[in-house]
Design a protein around this motif. Structure first.
Motif, PDB file in Angstrom:
ATOM      1  N   LYS A  26      21.798  -9.420   6.921  1.00  0.00           N
ATOM      2  CA  LYS A  26      21.050  -8.184   7.193  1.00  0.00           C
ATOM      3  C   LYS A  26      21.871  -7.203   8.030  1.00  0.00           C
ATOM      4  CE  LYS A  26      16.671 -10.737   6.998  1.00  0.00           C
ATOM      5  NZ  LYS A  26      16.335 -10.279   5.628  1.00  0.00           N
ATOM      6  N   ASP A  27      23.011  -7.679   8.557  1.00  0.00           N
ATOM      7  CA  ASP A  27      23.969  -6.823   9.271  1.00  0.00           C
ATOM      8  C   ASP A  27      23.308  -6.064  10.431  1.00  0.00           C
ATOM      9  OD1 ASP A  27      26.435  -5.705   9.870  1.00  0.00           O
ATOM     10  OD2 ASP A  27      26.202  -4.048   8.450  1.00  0.00           O
ATOM     11  N   TYR A  28      22.831  -6.828  11.415  1.00  0.00           N
ATOM     12  CA  TYR A  28      22.188  -6.230  12.587  1.00  0.00           C
ATOM     13  C   TYR A  28      23.219  -5.714  13.589  1.00  0.00           C
ATOM     14  CZ  TYR A  28      17.413  -7.900  11.581  1.00  0.00           C
ATOM     15  OH  TYR A  28      16.179  -8.105  11.041  1.00  0.00           O
ATOM     16  N   GLY A  29      22.974  -4.518  14.091  1.00  0.00           N
ATOM     17  CA  GLY A  29      23.701  -4.014  15.233  1.00  0.00           C
ATOM     18  C   GLY A  29      22.960  -4.384  16.511  1.00  0.00           C
ATOM     19  N   ILE A  30      23.636  -4.277  17.656  1.00  0.00           N
ATOM     20  CA  ILE A  30      23.086  -4.711  18.942  1.00  0.00           C
ATOM     21  C   ILE A  30      23.197  -3.587  19.963  1.00  0.00           C
ATOM     22  CG2 ILE A  30      23.355  -6.327  20.880  1.00  0.00           C
ATOM     23  CD1 ILE A  30      24.635  -8.286  18.878  1.00  0.00           C
ATOM     24  N   ILE A  31      22.108  -3.362  20.709  1.00  0.00           N
ATOM     25  CA  ILE A  31      22.159  -2.485  21.887  1.00  0.00           C
ATOM     26  C   ILE A  31      21.623  -3.288  23.059  1.00  0.00           C
ATOM     27  CG2 ILE A  31      21.346  -0.361  22.954  1.00  0.00           C
ATOM     28  CD1 ILE A  31      21.151   0.846  20.154  1.00  0.00           C
ATOM     29  N   HIS A  32      22.418  -3.387  24.118  1.00  0.00           N
ATOM     30  CA  HIS A  32      22.073  -4.248  25.250  1.00  0.00           C
ATOM     31  C   HIS A  32      22.747  -3.738  26.526  1.00  0.00           C
ATOM     32  CE1 HIS A  32      23.433  -7.508  27.995  1.00  0.00           C
ATOM     33  NE2 HIS A  32      22.156  -7.849  27.925  1.00  0.00           N
ATOM     34  N   PHE A  33      22.013  -3.856  27.632  1.00  0.00           N
ATOM     35  CA  PHE A  33      22.556  -3.607  28.963  1.00  0.00           C
ATOM     36  C   PHE A  33      22.181  -4.788  29.856  1.00  0.00           C
ATOM     37  CE2 PHE A  33      21.986   0.642  27.220  1.00  0.00           C
ATOM     38  CZ  PHE A  33      23.101   1.339  27.669  1.00  0.00           C
ATOM     39  N   ASP A  34      23.052  -5.140  30.785  1.00  0.00           N
ATOM     40  CA  ASP A  34      22.687  -6.135  31.789  1.00  0.00           C
ATOM     41  C   ASP A  34      21.665  -5.529  32.741  1.00  0.00           C
ATOM     42  OD1 ASP A  34      24.332  -8.312  31.009  1.00  0.00           O
ATOM     43  OD2 ASP A  34      26.070  -7.266  31.838  1.00  0.00           O
TER      44      ASP A  34
END
Length: 344
Positions: free
Chosen positions: A112-120
Motif C-alpha cells: 500500500k506504500d504508506y508514508g510516515i509523519i512523526h515527531f518525538d
C-alpha cells in the motif's frame, strides 16, 4: 460477509436521485491506539525499560506484535467496493519512528506504500502519535507538532508532560483536507482530578481547528485520537463544542459521529466490565454537508473482529491487549469514517 458489503454499496448509491447512474469513490480514514508498540532497543532518554528483552519483550514477540497490527490495519474499513484499507491512519502509543517504519514494511502494508509523519513527544514513556498515509492518494503539504502546555494540578511549578497534537494538511486525491492526531492526557489520579488536562487538550484542539477555519471558512478537518474521554465529557462538549446530530450542526461547527455509537453502547475499550468510547473522530462542518460533489462524511464505525477479542479468563470479551509476556493486539479497538465523493 459479502452481503453486508453489498448493502454498504447500495446504501451509498441510493443517497441521490437517479442513483443507479451515479458512482462514488470511497476512502477509509482511521485511527488506532496500537498499545505499547515498542522496539527491543534501550533508549536512555525515555522510560522504556518495561519493553526490553531482559523483561520478556523479545525480538520474536515484537515481530508477532507487528504481524497482529498488520492484520488489523489491512482490514479496517475494507469492503468489496473499498478493498484498499485506510488511506489515512492516525496512530498513538508508538515508541518512535523506527517502529512505524517496521510496521509499514510488513507484507500486507508494504504494497500500500504508506508514508510516515512523526515527531518525538515530551511524554515520559516516550510514546508518540503519528500519521500513515497512502502516497498514491494523499500528498502532505504541511505538518507540525503542536505542544500542549498545561500546568500540573499537583505541582503548579511544573508542566504536564503529555503528547503533542500532530497537524497534517495535504491533498487527498487533489482535495485539501487537514488531519489532527491526538492522545490526550490519561485519567491517572481519577477522572475528575485529571479532567482539566483533557479540557485543556480540547481547547488546544479547537484553537487549531478555529485557526484553519480563519484561513479558510470551508476548511475540511478531521481530528482523531484516543481522547481518554467519552463523547459527552466536557473536553468534547464544552472545550470544542461538538454536536452529535447533523441537524444541530451550524456553519463553523464540529460534528462528532461517535455520540450516536456511544448511545448504542458501542465502545472501543473496556474497564471493570463497562465499555467506553475514548477513540473518536470529529469533523468540521464542510465535511458533513448533504451533497457529494467533493469528499463528505458518510458513516463512522468501530472496527472489531473475533480474533481481536480475549476469549477466556477474567477479561473474556475485552480487547486482546498487549504485554511484555504476551504480544496481543491492543486494549483499544480502532475507529474509522468513510469519506465518499461522486465520480463524474
Amino acid at each position: 460477509m459479502k452481503s453486508k458489503f453489498l448493502f454498504l454499496f447500495f446504501v451509498v448509491i441510493s443517497l441521490t436521485s437517479n442513483a443507479q447512474s451515479k458512482k462514488f469513490k470511497i476512502h477509509t480514514i482511521a485511527f488506532y491506539n496500537v498499545e505499547n508498540l515498542f522496539d527491543t532497543i534501550r533508549d536512555v532518554t525515555i522510560n522504556d525499560e518495561e519493553y526490553l528483552p531482559e523483561n520478556g519483550w523479545t525480538y520474536k514477540k515484537y515481530r508477532q506484535k507487528l504481524r497482529n497490527l498488520e492484520r488489523v490495519i489491512s482490514e479496517i474499513g475494507t469492503s468489496d467496493q473499498q478493498p484498499n484499507g485506510p488511506v489515512i491512519l492516525g496512530v498513538c502509543e508508538i515508541e518512535n519512528r523506527r517502529v512505524l517504519e517496521d510496521l509499514v514494511q510488513m507484507p500486507k502494508l508494504a504494497k500500500k506504500d504508506y508514508g510516515i509523519i512523526h515527531f518525538d513527544s515530551p511524554d515520559g514513556r516516550g510514546i508518540d502519535v503519528g500519521l500513515l498515509y497512502q502516497k498514491a492518494h494523499f500528498v502532505p503539504t504541511s505538518f507540525a507538532s503542536i505542544p500542549l502546555r498545561v500546568k500540573r494540578t499537583d505541582d503548579p511549578e511544573k508542566w504536564l508532560k503529555s503528547r503533542d497534537q500532530l497537524l497534517v494538511t495535504g491533498l487527498l486525491d487533489g482535495e485539501e483536507i487537514s488531519f489532527i492526531v491526538n492522545h490526550w492526557p490519561s485519567r491517572s489520579g481519577g477522572e475528575k482530578r485529571s479532567s482539566p488536562y483533557r479540557e485543556a487538550a480540547g481547547a488546544l484542539n479547537k484553537k487549531i481547528m478555529d485557526s484553519l477555519y480563519a484561513i479558510n471558512p470551508e476548511a475540511k478537518v478531521i481530528t482523531m485520537g484516543d481522547l481518554n474521554d467519552g463523547p459527552f465529557n466536557n473536553s468534547l462538549k464544552k472545550s470544542i463544542g461538538t454536536v452529535g446530530k447533523k441537524e444541530d450542526l451550524k456553519k463553523g461547527g464540529y460534528f462528532n459521529p461517535m455520540e450516536e455509537l456511544s448511545k448504542k453502547g458501542i465502545g472501543t475499550l473496556a474497564y471493570r466490565d463497562a465499555w467506553d468510547l475514548f477513540d473518536q473522530m470529529v469533523l468540521t462542518e464542510p465535511l458533513v454537508r448533504s451533497d457529494f460533489s467533493s469528499f463528505r462524511f458518510w458513516k463512522a464505525g468501530v472496527f472489531n473482529r473475533p480474533y481481536m477479542i480475549e476469549t477466556q479468563g477474567q477479561y473474556k470479551g475485552y480487547p486482546l491487549r498487549n504485554s511484555p509476556s504476551e504480544p496481543g493486539f491492543s486494549d483499544h479497538f480502532p475507529v474509522f469514517v468513510y469519506l465518499i465523493k461522486e465520480v463524474k
